[in-house]
Design a protein around this motif. Sequence first.
Motif, PDB file in Angstrom:
ATOM      1  N   PHE A   7       0.830  -1.202   0.000  1.00 51.73           N
ATOM      2  CA  PHE A   7       0.000   0.000   0.000  1.00 51.73           C
ATOM      3  C   PHE A   7       0.867   1.257   0.000  1.00 51.73           C
ATOM      4  O   PHE A   7       1.898   1.318   0.682  1.00 51.73           O
ATOM      5  N   ASP A   8       0.415   2.267  -0.719  1.00 52.29           N
ATOM      6  CA  ASP A   8       0.971   3.615  -0.594  1.00 52.29           C
ATOM      7  C   ASP A   8       0.600   4.168   0.784  1.00 52.29           C
ATOM      8  O   ASP A   8      -0.310   3.664   1.453  1.00 52.29           O
ATOM      9  N   MET A   9       1.285   5.232   1.188  1.00 47.51           N
ATOM     10  CA  MET A   9       0.992   5.856   2.478  1.00 47.51           C
ATOM     11  C   MET A   9       0.019   7.034   2.318  1.00 47.51           C
ATOM     12  O   MET A   9      -1.192   6.859   2.417  1.00 47.51           O
ATOM     13  N   ALA A  10       0.537   8.247   2.075  1.00 44.98           N
ATOM     14  CA  ALA A  10      -0.305   9.448   2.063  1.00 44.98           C
ATOM     15  C   ALA A  10      -1.363   9.374   0.970  1.00 44.98           C
ATOM     16  O   ALA A  10      -1.059   9.165  -0.203  1.00 44.98           O
ATOM     17  N   GLY A  11      -2.619   9.537   1.365  1.00 46.19           N
ATOM     18  CA  GLY A  11      -3.728   9.521   0.422  1.00 46.19           C
ATOM     19  C   GLY A  11      -4.334   8.151   0.209  1.00 46.19           C
ATOM     20  O   GLY A  11      -5.428   8.036  -0.344  1.00 46.19           O
ATOM     21  N   THR A  12      -3.629   7.115   0.642  1.00 43.74           N
ATOM     22  CA  THR A  12      -4.110   5.743   0.459  1.00 43.74           C
ATOM     23  C   THR A  12      -4.423   5.091   1.798  1.00 43.74           C
ATOM     24  O   THR A  12      -5.536   4.608   2.018  1.00 43.74           O
ATOM     25  N   THR A  13      -3.452   5.087   2.690  1.00 47.53           N
ATOM     26  CA  THR A  13      -3.669   4.537   4.029  1.00 47.53           C
ATOM     27  C   THR A  13      -3.625   5.613   5.108  1.00 47.53           C
ATOM     28  O   THR A  13      -4.044   5.364   6.238  1.00 47.53           O
ATOM     29  N   ILE A  14      -3.114   6.799   4.754  1.00 44.76           N
ATOM     30  CA  ILE A  14      -2.991   7.895   5.720  1.00 44.76           C
ATOM     31  C   ILE A  14      -3.680   9.141   5.179  1.00 44.76           C
ATOM     32  O   ILE A  14      -3.398   9.582   4.058  1.00 44.76           O
ATOM     33  N   GLU A  15      -4.577   9.707   5.977  1.00 39.92           N
ATOM     34  CA  GLU A  15      -5.227  10.975   5.649  1.00 39.92           C
ATOM     35  C   GLU A  15      -4.353  12.101   6.189  1.00 39.92           C
ATOM     36  O   GLU A  15      -4.218  12.268   7.403  1.00 39.92           O
ATOM     37  N   GLU A  16      -3.723  12.842   5.271  1.00 34.30           N
ATOM     38  CA  GLU A  16      -2.831  13.913   5.729  1.00 34.30           C
ATOM     39  C   GLU A  16      -3.326  15.281   5.264  1.00 34.30           C
ATOM     40  O   GLU A  16      -2.583  16.257   5.276  1.00 34.30           O
ATOM     41  N   THR A  42       0.680  15.231 -11.397  1.00 34.28           N
ATOM     42  CA  THR A  42       1.428  14.196 -12.111  1.00 34.28           C
ATOM     43  C   THR A  42       2.583  13.666 -11.281  1.00 34.28           C
ATOM     44  O   THR A  42       2.899  12.468 -11.327  1.00 34.28           O
ATOM     45  N   TRP A  43       3.198  14.547 -10.491  1.00 32.38           N
ATOM     46  CA  TRP A  43       4.377  14.157  -9.724  1.00 32.38           C
ATOM     47  C   TRP A  43       4.063  13.743  -8.291  1.00 32.38           C
ATOM     48  O   TRP A  43       4.969  13.392  -7.532  1.00 32.38           O
ATOM     49  N   MET A  44       2.785  13.746  -7.909  1.00 28.39           N
ATOM     50  CA  MET A  44       2.416  13.237  -6.589  1.00 28.39           C
ATOM     51  C   MET A  44       2.676  11.731  -6.538  1.00 28.39           C
ATOM     52  O   MET A  44       2.440  11.012  -7.495  1.00 28.39           O
ATOM     53  N   GLY A  45       3.188  11.272  -5.415  1.00 26.20           N
ATOM     54  CA  GLY A  45       3.474   9.852  -5.255  1.00 26.20           C
ATOM     55  C   GLY A  45       4.881   9.459  -5.633  1.00 26.20           C
ATOM     56  O   GLY A  45       5.297   8.325  -5.393  1.00 26.20           O
ATOM     57  N   THR A  46       5.628  10.390  -6.230  1.00 27.65           N
ATOM     58  CA  THR A  46       6.994  10.087  -6.644  1.00 27.65           C
ATOM     59  C   THR A  46       7.977  10.483  -5.543  1.00 27.65           C
ATOM     60  O   THR A  46       7.613  11.132  -4.556  1.00 27.65           O
ATOM     61  N   ALA A 173      -1.691  -1.184  -4.139  1.00 28.77           N
ATOM     62  CA  ALA A 173      -2.807  -0.240  -4.076  1.00 28.77           C
ATOM     63  C   ALA A 173      -2.299   1.165  -3.793  1.00 28.77           C
ATOM     64  O   ALA A 173      -1.415   1.364  -2.958  1.00 28.77           O
ATOM     65  N   GLY A 174      -2.880   2.142  -4.509  1.00 32.22           N
ATOM     66  CA  GLY A 174      -2.500   3.530  -4.285  1.00 32.22           C
ATOM     67  C   GLY A 174      -3.490   4.484  -4.917  1.00 32.22           C
ATOM     68  O   GLY A 174      -4.368   4.080  -5.689  1.00 32.22           O
ATOM     69  N   ASP A 175      -3.323   5.766  -4.606  1.00 31.74           N
ATOM     70  CA  ASP A 175      -4.284   6.784  -5.034  1.00 31.74           C
ATOM     71  C   ASP A 175      -3.805   7.630  -6.200  1.00 31.74           C
ATOM     72  O   ASP A 175      -4.515   8.543  -6.625  1.00 31.74           O
ATOM     73  N   THR A 176      -2.610   7.352  -6.738  1.00 31.85           N
ATOM     74  CA  THR A 176      -2.073   8.167  -7.828  1.00 31.85           C
ATOM     75  C   THR A 176      -1.799   7.313  -9.062  1.00 31.85           C
ATOM     76  O   THR A 176      -1.707   6.080  -8.984  1.00 31.85           O
ATOM     77  N   VAL A 177      -1.624   7.989 -10.181  1.00 31.24           N
ATOM     78  CA  VAL A 177      -1.294   7.288 -11.422  1.00 31.24           C
ATOM     79  C   VAL A 177       0.026   6.546 -11.287  1.00 31.24           C
ATOM     80  O   VAL A 177       0.165   5.410 -11.757  1.00 31.24           O
ATOM     81  N   VAL A 178       1.011   7.161 -10.628  1.00 34.16           N
ATOM     82  CA  VAL A 178       2.311   6.482 -10.525  1.00 34.16           C
ATOM     83  C   VAL A 178       2.238   5.234  -9.655  1.00 34.16           C
ATOM     84  O   VAL A 178       3.043   4.313  -9.825  1.00 34.16           O
ATOM     85  N   VAL A 194      -7.307   3.610  -5.554  1.00 33.56           N
ATOM     86  CA  VAL A 194      -8.260   3.988  -4.511  1.00 33.56           C
ATOM     87  C   VAL A 194      -8.620   5.461  -4.666  1.00 33.56           C
ATOM     88  O   VAL A 194      -7.813   6.268  -5.130  1.00 33.56           O
ATOM     89  N   LEU A 195      -9.838   5.803  -4.254  1.00 34.45           N
ATOM     90  CA  LEU A 195     -10.388   7.130  -4.515  1.00 34.45           C
ATOM     91  C   LEU A 195     -10.300   8.071  -3.321  1.00 34.45           C
ATOM     92  O   LEU A 195     -11.037   9.052  -3.253  1.00 34.45           O
ATOM     93  N   THR A 196      -9.386   7.803  -2.398  1.00 31.74           N
ATOM     94  CA  THR A 196      -9.239   8.662  -1.225  1.00 31.74           C
ATOM     95  C   THR A 196      -8.195   9.754  -1.435  1.00 31.74           C
ATOM     96  O   THR A 196      -7.908  10.523  -0.515  1.00 31.74           O
ATOM     97  N   GLY A 197      -7.631   9.833  -2.644  1.00 29.11           N
ATOM     98  CA  GLY A 197      -6.681  10.894  -2.963  1.00 29.11           C
ATOM     99  C   GLY A 197      -7.343  12.003  -3.755  1.00 29.11           C
ATOM    100  O   GLY A 197      -8.521  12.315  -3.564  1.00 29.11           O
ATOM    101  N   GLN A 198      -6.596  12.584  -4.687  1.00 28.58           N
ATOM    102  CA  GLN A 198      -7.072  13.737  -5.449  1.00 28.58           C
ATOM    103  C   GLN A 198      -7.740  13.358  -6.769  1.00 28.58           C
ATOM    104  O   GLN A 198      -8.397  14.197  -7.391  1.00 28.58           O
ATOM    105  N   LEU A 199      -7.579  12.114  -7.216  1.00 31.02           N
ATOM    106  CA  LEU A 199      -8.033  11.738  -8.551  1.00 31.02           C
ATOM    107  C   LEU A 199      -9.413  11.087  -8.540  1.00 31.02           C
ATOM    108  O   LEU A 199      -9.811  10.447  -7.563  1.00 31.02           O
TER     109      LEU A 199
END
Length: 228
Positions: A7-16, A42-46, A173-178, A194-199
């Motif tokens: 799992f990704d962290m911010a936006g996926t498992t962590i609400e920041e 575009t560069w979120m998650g990198t 699993a993650g909330d960004t394209v990357v 997952v839809l808990t991020g910005q997309l």
Amino acid sequence: MIELAVFDMAGTTIEEHGAVYEALRHAVEATGVTVDPADLQTWMGTDKREAIAALVRIGGGTPDADLVERQYEVFRTYLKRRYEEVPPEPIAHADKTFDELRARGVKIALTTGFSADVALPLLASLGWSAEEGGNLDAVVTADEVRRGRPAPYMIHRAMEKCGVFDVRTVLVAGDTVVDLEAGTHAGAGVVVGVLTGQLTREQLEAHPHTHVVDSVADVPGLPEASAS
């Protein structure tokens, strides 16, 4: 049946609360360039140093190594202040998802575009840990590998840490394209947006995936995650 869920962290498992987005924009615009929101997304998650360099370059600046390191410190300082003002918290039911999957024998790893000096204190503030007795099996930060997302290396490093050999038994699993790109590049058997991020759903579904779900709370209900 999957063996490992990454799992990704911010936006996926962590609400920041959007703090990473704000901190990255602040760090880049402090160099005098303007950041287009679409480029920022575009560069979120990198890897954050890679993101700073790319966004400064897109804005017309010259991101030499010294500038990138200075602006990374600006990013880190801003993010720390925002986290103190509005503390991060687990995405709803993330802890339950970890517990349910681990009860089925699935190992849990977190990957992140943060370096360890940011990621580990954040996890500690939530009581999450990959140490003995913790609720995680592995944490992989961007500074552990040669390239961050969309390269597959953090996923492969998580497999190495967890002793998983077959990437077809890995769920990413993650909330960004990357996140989706990294899972696809890694050859993961299950790639979940997952839809808990910005997309939006439509934005995520435009990229290779096996599922798009509302949140990580839905992951244990996926057919590939069901108990065998």
